[in-house]
Write a protein that holds these residues in place. Sequence first.
Motif, PDB file in Angstrom:
ATOM      1  N   SER A 309      41.639  41.981  39.607  1.00 31.30           N
ATOM      2  CA  SER A 309      40.116  41.709  39.982  1.00 31.30           C
ATOM      3  C   SER A 309      39.486  42.908  39.877  1.00 31.30           C
ATOM      4  CB  SER A 309      40.182  41.348  41.535  1.00 31.30           C
ATOM      5  OG  SER A 309      40.830  42.559  42.196  1.00 31.30           O
ATOM      6  N   ILE A 310      37.952  42.828  39.687  1.00 28.08           N
ATOM      7  CA  ILE A 310      37.378  43.937  39.024  1.00 28.08           C
ATOM      8  C   ILE A 310      36.031  43.914  39.582  1.00 28.08           C
ATOM      9  CG2 ILE A 310      36.419  44.875  36.856  1.00 28.08           C
ATOM     10  CD1 ILE A 310      38.109  43.180  35.168  1.00 28.08           C
ATOM     11  N   ALA A 344      37.053  35.167  36.133  1.00 27.04           N
ATOM     12  CA  ALA A 344      37.040  36.348  37.034  1.00 27.04           C
ATOM     13  C   ALA A 344      35.842  36.523  37.845  1.00 27.04           C
ATOM     14  CB  ALA A 344      36.833  37.596  35.794  1.00 27.04           C
ATOM     15  N   ARG A 345      34.613  36.007  37.685  1.00 31.48           N
ATOM     16  CA  ARG A 345      33.452  35.814  38.662  1.00 31.48           C
ATOM     17  C   ARG A 345      33.762  34.971  39.717  1.00 31.48           C
ATOM     18  NH1 ARG A 345      28.583  35.921  34.166  1.00 31.48           N
ATOM     19  NH2 ARG A 345      28.246  38.261  34.127  1.00 31.48           N
ATOM     20  N   GLU A 346      34.847  34.038  39.477  1.00 31.46           N
ATOM     21  CA  GLU A 346      34.886  32.869  40.376  1.00 31.46           C
ATOM     22  C   GLU A 346      36.379  33.197  41.328  1.00 31.46           C
ATOM     23  OE1 GLU A 346      32.902  30.648  41.541  1.00 31.46           O
ATOM     24  OE2 GLU A 346      31.460  31.195  39.915  1.00 31.46           O
ATOM     25  N   ARG A 347      37.112  34.107  40.797  1.00 26.56           N
ATOM     26  CA  ARG A 347      38.406  34.504  41.380  1.00 26.56           C
ATOM     27  C   ARG A 347      38.383  34.609  42.747  1.00 26.56           C
ATOM     28  NH1 ARG A 347      42.596  38.826  38.920  1.00 26.56           N
ATOM     29  NH2 ARG A 347      43.993  39.049  40.569  1.00 26.56           N
ATOM     30  N   ARG A 348      39.405  34.056  43.438  1.00 31.91           N
ATOM     31  CA  ARG A 348      39.860  34.098  44.826  1.00 31.91           C
ATOM     32  C   ARG A 348      41.043  34.823  45.267  1.00 31.91           C
ATOM     33  NH1 ARG A 348      35.983  31.850  48.029  1.00 31.91           N
ATOM     34  NH2 ARG A 348      37.414  32.371  49.803  1.00 31.91           N
ATOM     35  N   GLY A 349      41.051  35.556  46.199  1.00 36.49           N
ATOM     36  CA  GLY A 349      42.140  36.197  46.690  1.00 36.49           C
ATOM     37  C   GLY A 349      42.899  35.626  47.853  1.00 36.49           C
ATOM     38  N   GLU A 350      43.869  36.075  48.566  1.00 38.43           N
ATOM     39  CA  GLU A 350      44.459  35.551  49.712  1.00 38.43           C
ATOM     40  C   GLU A 350      43.408  35.498  50.625  1.00 38.43           C
ATOM     41  OE1 GLU A 350      48.126  37.731  50.607  1.00 38.43           O
ATOM     42  OE2 GLU A 350      48.947  37.340  48.616  1.00 38.43           O
ATOM     43  N   LEU A 356      34.593  39.215  40.303  1.00 40.10           N
ATOM     44  CA  LEU A 356      34.030  40.426  39.281  1.00 40.10           C
ATOM     45  C   LEU A 356      32.697  40.232  40.021  1.00 40.10           C
ATOM     46  CD1 LEU A 356      34.355  41.349  35.797  1.00 40.10           C
ATOM     47  CD2 LEU A 356      32.197  40.952  36.819  1.00 40.10           C
ATOM     48  N   PHE A 357      32.047  41.512  40.322  1.00 38.29           N
ATOM     49  CA  PHE A 357      30.880  41.837  40.579  1.00 38.29           C
ATOM     50  C   PHE A 357      30.336  42.859  39.983  1.00 38.29           C
ATOM     51  CE2 PHE A 357      33.387  44.355  43.978  1.00 38.29           C
ATOM     52  CZ  PHE A 357      32.738  45.521  43.703  1.00 38.29           C
ATOM     53  N   VAL A 358      28.892  43.031  39.930  1.00 44.64           N
ATOM     54  CA  VAL A 358      28.434  44.202  39.247  1.00 44.64           C
ATOM     55  C   VAL A 358      27.229  44.711  40.468  1.00 44.64           C
ATOM     56  CG1 VAL A 358      26.970  45.271  37.385  1.00 44.64           C
ATOM     57  CG2 VAL A 358      28.699  43.547  36.956  1.00 44.64           C
ATOM     58  N   LYS A 359      27.345  45.805  41.226  1.00 38.35           N
ATOM     59  CA  LYS A 359      26.314  46.082  42.185  1.00 38.35           C
ATOM     60  C   LYS A 359      26.095  47.820  42.040  1.00 38.35           C
ATOM     61  CE  LYS A 359      28.231  43.136  45.649  1.00 38.35           C
ATOM     62  NZ  LYS A 359      28.801  42.746  46.956  1.00 38.35           N
ATOM     63  N   ASN A 360      24.772  47.974  42.702  1.00 38.41           N
ATOM     64  CA  ASN A 360      24.726  49.482  42.946  1.00 38.41           C
ATOM     65  C   ASN A 360      25.229  49.888  43.971  1.00 38.41           C
ATOM     66  OD1 ASN A 360      22.916  47.730  44.328  1.00 38.41           O
ATOM     67  ND2 ASN A 360      21.758  49.462  44.728  1.00 38.41           N
ATOM     68  N   LEU A 361      24.978  51.199  44.166  1.00 37.33           N
ATOM     69  CA  LEU A 361      25.624  52.132  45.214  1.00 37.33           C
ATOM     70  C   LEU A 361      25.653  51.733  46.637  1.00 37.33           C
ATOM     71  CD1 LEU A 361      27.322  54.770  45.710  1.00 37.33           C
ATOM     72  CD2 LEU A 361      24.830  55.877  45.388  1.00 37.33           C
ATOM     73  N   GLU A 362      24.245  51.354  46.787  1.00 39.20           N
ATOM     74  CA  GLU A 362      23.778  50.967  48.077  1.00 39.20           C
ATOM     75  C   GLU A 362      24.544  49.625  48.448  1.00 39.20           C
ATOM     76  OE1 GLU A 362      21.951  52.968  49.781  1.00 39.20           O
ATOM     77  OE2 GLU A 362      21.088  54.356  48.484  1.00 39.20           O
ATOM     78  N   ASN A 363      25.066  48.655  47.857  1.00 33.97           N
ATOM     79  CA  ASN A 363      25.405  47.351  48.003  1.00 33.97           C
ATOM     80  C   ASN A 363      27.074  47.258  47.892  1.00 33.97           C
ATOM     81  OD1 ASN A 363      22.779  46.676  48.530  1.00 33.97           O
ATOM     82  ND2 ASN A 363      22.350  46.005  46.481  1.00 33.97           N
ATOM     83  N   VAL A 364      27.782  48.554  47.774  1.00 34.93           N
ATOM     84  CA  VAL A 364      29.238  48.003  47.442  1.00 34.93           C
ATOM     85  C   VAL A 364      30.021  48.099  48.710  1.00 34.93           C
ATOM     86  CG1 VAL A 364      29.696  50.336  46.934  1.00 34.93           C
ATOM     87  CG2 VAL A 364      30.890  48.603  45.490  1.00 34.93           C
ATOM     88  N   GLU A 368      36.204  45.306  47.986  1.00 39.87           N
ATOM     89  CA  GLU A 368      37.381  46.022  47.444  1.00 39.87           C
ATOM     90  C   GLU A 368      37.975  45.236  46.283  1.00 39.87           C
ATOM     91  OE1 GLU A 368      41.443  45.059  49.901  1.00 39.87           O
ATOM     92  OE2 GLU A 368      39.990  45.936  51.212  1.00 39.87           O
ATOM     93  N   ARG A 369      38.482  45.674  45.395  1.00 38.60           N
ATOM     94  CA  ARG A 369      38.993  45.257  44.172  1.00 38.60           C
ATOM     95  C   ARG A 369      40.053  45.843  43.622  1.00 38.60           C
ATOM     96  NH1 ARG A 369      36.121  41.847  45.983  1.00 38.60           N
ATOM     97  NH2 ARG A 369      34.435  40.529  45.101  1.00 38.60           N
ATOM     98  N   ASP A 370      40.891  45.189  42.757  1.00 35.92           N
ATOM     99  CA  ASP A 370      42.239  45.980  42.041  1.00 35.92           C
ATOM    100  C   ASP A 370      41.686  47.149  41.372  1.00 35.92           C
ATOM    101  OD1 ASP A 370      43.926  44.054  43.266  1.00 35.92           O
ATOM    102  OD2 ASP A 370      43.776  42.705  41.676  1.00 35.92           O
ATOM    103  N   HIS A 371      40.696  46.955  40.420  1.00 32.63           N
ATOM    104  CA  HIS A 371      40.226  48.053  39.767  1.00 32.63           C
ATOM    105  C   HIS A 371      38.519  47.985  39.706  1.00 32.63           C
ATOM    106  CE1 HIS A 371      43.567  48.589  36.298  1.00 32.63           C
ATOM    107  NE2 HIS A 371      43.987  47.734  37.610  1.00 32.63           N
ATOM    108  N   ILE A 372      38.104  49.360  40.003  1.00 25.76           N
ATOM    109  CA  ILE A 372      36.942  49.691  40.276  1.00 25.76           C
ATOM    110  C   ILE A 372      36.269  50.519  38.944  1.00 25.76           C
ATOM    111  CG2 ILE A 372      35.074  50.543  41.473  1.00 25.76           C
ATOM    112  CD1 ILE A 372      35.899  48.318  42.906  1.00 25.76           C
TER     113      ILE A 372
END
Length: 591
Positions: A309-310, A344-350, A356-364, A368-372
Amino acid sequence: AAPKLLEHELTADITVDALRKAVLAGEISRRLADEPELHTIDAHRLTTILDRYRELEKQRMPLVRDAILHRWIARQKQRLLAGTGTRLNSAGADLRRRLTMRGRNAMRLRQVLAVGRGIEGGDPLMDMCPVWLASPETVAQIFPRQEVFDVVIFDEASQCRLEEALPVMSRGPRVVIAGDPKQLPPTRFFESAVTVSEVEQIETDQDLFEAQQGEVEDLLTAALSLDIHQCYLDVHYRSRNADLIAFSNEQFYSSRLQPIPGHPSNRVKLPPVSLRRADGVYEDRQNVIEAQRVCELVCELLERPDPPSIGVACFNVTQRDLIAEKLDELAAGDAAFATRLAAARERRGEGSFDGLFVKNLENVQGDERDHIIISTTYGPDAKGRFYRRFGPLGRVGGGRRLNVLITRARTQVHLVTSIPREAYTALPPTPPGQAPTGAWLLFAYLRFAEQLEVFYEKTDAQRDDPAAEPMYREYASRSPSLFAAAVGKRLTAMHHVGSEVHWGNDGFCVDVAVHHPTRLDDVTLGVLCDGARYTQAEDPVEWDVFRTSILESQGWRLRRLWSPHFFRDPQGSLAELVDAAQRTEQQAPIS
């Protein structure tokens, strides 16, 4: 001992060591003889008792759960069912009517609760639903302004505004406030902060308190300024590699956090924080080359057989939009990548969304994801000039923003940067008593990532060296064990077996990590010694059971070494450890 040493005319150093050994041996023998509990300690019996305790603890937890559920069901039956036990009584029928009424007579939840306030013995709805999960606004709207609950719990209190929390606190006599003061405070885009006139003179303690609290925005900060009971959650669960949290742990948490360390056999060759230079140009609040490098990295990760997950984070909205556009452009020209990106955008965890998301500093915060992947965005302009202006990092709380950003990853952080290397390699120390700024912390984190890569390269080279000798290594510890250090040194010096003393961290410490006698880089046994850490826990047995279960879940084979048993047969105990380290087949978790 003294007359024998004088006869042999030995050097002073050898004489002192021999006398020290004789004195300690005599003291150990005296202690074992004087203390019946120590004299009768049997290692096998103690280990059996601990194993039995752990087994009973596993059985107890579901029994307690079942007992609570049974009592709760019996309580509801007694209150809501008629004497025959087959039909609802008047209270039960009234509750069902309030909840199931439809049409024009249907009641809102606020009305349902208001009607229940007048019932003798309390509203049965609160017995049926003893736990409520709601936002502060909802609680203030639907519950009466009285002590409805026994306890009110605020989660993520650093994100809860003080004016939103105060009405909720009146709904219970006890309040629990949970949050991280190093995380972001609530955002106030469309309102002005409460201001206090500087002309007003502060004359009393009450005036000072009100002035300080008037500047507070969130519930957690307000609570920390009061004299209330505080406790810390020191175990860090998110990061699967201790190095991921190492920088934040040192800079923000005074090295108090205890990440769960993985087994040495699972050590990765690549550092969990990697630095990728883009050397792009920062112009019009965006960095095109850096955005392209980020997209290339996303493609690389999604091409793996088991893609992680990214999450992608950057330092402003303009760069965020640019990266999102570049990803869509790549997907438009590559059908295979488009399929992987959509998945990747529709991925669901447990039990939660993990896309997958693309966010700015204020909204993160909160993600949490496997790779940031972090795009630092800033860099030299088209003329090569680098301005040290970092937007939100330069504002008040900039360090907290960075802390949120760099602690989102479970497995790996990828830093994509255009900041000149000379800007962060020659970083001056912060003056004593002065808190580091967000910009200073960003530079320090870039330097940390670079140094971590160098460390991993050196460690990997040493591990692959065929001429390497068995290694003894002792890590720093707040509770060092001289006994564990002596065991490790003796294993290496006399039995040619590598050892690492105080492996892990103070929370999850393996006192001696023993290497295989012939495969020098293979840690096959963990030794748990008694002594140094037991006195620090409120309940040593509970703590030891917890530590043991966590270490075993990471793949450790553990053996306990009780010092009274060791002192009676030192050579035999060491030989047993060497033999156990050589046997790599699966054994019982604790032998």
